[in-house]
Design an enzyme around this catalytic site. Structure first.
Site, short mmCIF file in Angstrom:
data_model
loop_
_atom_site.label_atom_id
_atom_site.label_comp_id
_atom_site.label_asym_id
_atom_site.label_seq_id
_atom_site.Cartn_x
_atom_site.Cartn_y
_atom_site.Cartn_z
N LYS A 54 0.85 -1.21 0.00
CA LYS A 54 0.00 0.00 0.00
C LYS A 54 0.87 1.25 0.00
CE LYS A 54 -3.73 -2.51 2.24
NZ LYS A 54 -4.42 -2.90 3.46
N GLN A 98 -4.24 -1.58 9.80
CA GLN A 98 -4.17 -2.91 9.20
C GLN A 98 -4.70 -3.96 10.19
OE1 GLN A 98 -3.09 -3.55 5.95
NE2 GLN A 98 -3.79 -5.63 6.29
N ASP A 121 -10.49 3.29 4.32
CA ASP A 121 -10.92 1.89 4.23
C ASP A 121 -12.44 1.80 4.19
OD1 ASP A 121 -9.12 -0.10 3.89
OD2 ASP A 121 -8.71 -0.44 6.02
#
Ligand code: NAD
Length: 288
Positions: A54, A98, A121
């Site tokens: 990412k 994460q 997200d």
């Protein structure tokens, strides 16, 4: 009918190139670079690879990276404090925690304290609520990637019968909400659905997001349907999806492979979300 294969790798590359161009234009207009903060707790190797990917992809499109790595014994309070600090940092447009986190850190609860305007997200209750109400907001990356694949192949969704197999907060529910927003007639199936095969056979657009190799059989696919396989399963034969690809490809019009279908779209949509968040924070009505 032999299906046309949807090339997620190529489409993800296109999206990434577009984001890079838009970031360049954004910088030329005098704005600071969009910033993506990733927070990784612990030393799970797979999570480390995901976060690294990412950050690398962000740098390639001109997004500034803030790569926070906390040790496996970090406390819940420490991660909580870091997320709040990032929420206040004007250089940070997007924040990503994460998952999964080590046991002592409640990742689900921490996701909920991420500043919704930086929720790249798309997993906070505010983002989920905006999506459920059909209001603009930051959308979860993998579901947004599914819709992008359909859009780039001009798949007609208005009035279409869409069947989503899987009802997770991460994939199934948001995919269903995004399809509904495009005026599809949406059916959500799950582990207790009666006669799954018969429901799938109705689908003009069939989305599988379960995590069970080849659960969706070829003869569950209507002739001419569009099949999107979100599943990623590690088997002895390598990575496979939730759909029996060969059987489904004989009947479908369009189908995603695994790997190389939905998978590459997730990071591409994360980059897009980060730019969208930066725009929104600068006061632009850029929520999608
Ligand atoms: P999950 O385990 O949270 O949810 C699975 C869903 O499938 C549940 O809603 C469950 O009710 C349903 N289900 C289970 N067994 C079923 C059955 N026999 N029949 C019908 N429904 C059944 O999983 P998830 O997070 O939604 O992920 C689903 C799959 O997508 C996984 O393989 C995951 O690895 C993959 N995934 C891929 C990406 C990506 O491509 N980037 C991102 C997220 C998830």
């Amino acid at each position: 009918m032999a299906a046309e294969i949807i090339d997620g790798k190529a489409i993800a590359q296109q999206v990434r190139a577009e984001v890079a161009e838009e970031v360049a234009t954004w910088l030329e207009a005098g704005h600071p670079a969009p910033g993506l903060a990733t927070v990784l707790v612990g030393d799970d190797p797979a999570s480390g690879v995901y976060v690294g990917g990412k950050q690398k992809a962000s740098a390639e499109v001109g997004i500034e990276g803030f790569d926070h790595r906390l040790s496996a014994d970090a406390t819940h309070a420490q991660v909580d404090a870091l997320l709040r600090e990032l929420g206040d940092d004007p250089r940070v447009s997007g924040i990503l925690l994460q998952l999964p986190t080590p046991e002592q850190v409640d990742g689900g609860a921490l996701t909920e304290i991420i500043d919704p305007s930086k929720d790249v997200d798309g997993l906070t209750p505010i983002s989920a609520g905006l999506l459920a109400k059909g209001r603009p907001g930051l959308r979860p990356c993998t579901p947004a990637g599914v819709l992008e694949l359909l859009r780039r192949h001009d798949v007609e969704l208005q009035g279409a019968e869409a069947v989503v197999v899987g009802r997770s907060d991460l994939v199934g529910k948001p995919v269903a909400a995004l399809l509904l927003a495009q005026h599809a007639t949406v059916t959500i199936c799950h582990s207790r659905t009666r006669d799954l095969a018969e429901v799938c056979r109705r689908a003009d657009v069939l989305i599988a997001a379960v995590g069970k190799p080849a659960l969706v059989r070829g003869d569950w696919v209507k002739e001419g349907a569009v099949v999107i396989d979100v599943g990623i399963n590690r088997t002895d034969a390598g990575l496979t999806g939730d759909v029996d690809f060969d059987g489904a490809a004989e009947r479908a019009r369009l189908i995603t492979p695994v790997p190389g279908g939905v998978g590459p779209m997730t990071i591409a949509m994360l980059l897009r979300n980060t730019l969208t968040a930066a725009r929104m924070q600068a006061g632009e009505p850029a929520w999608t």
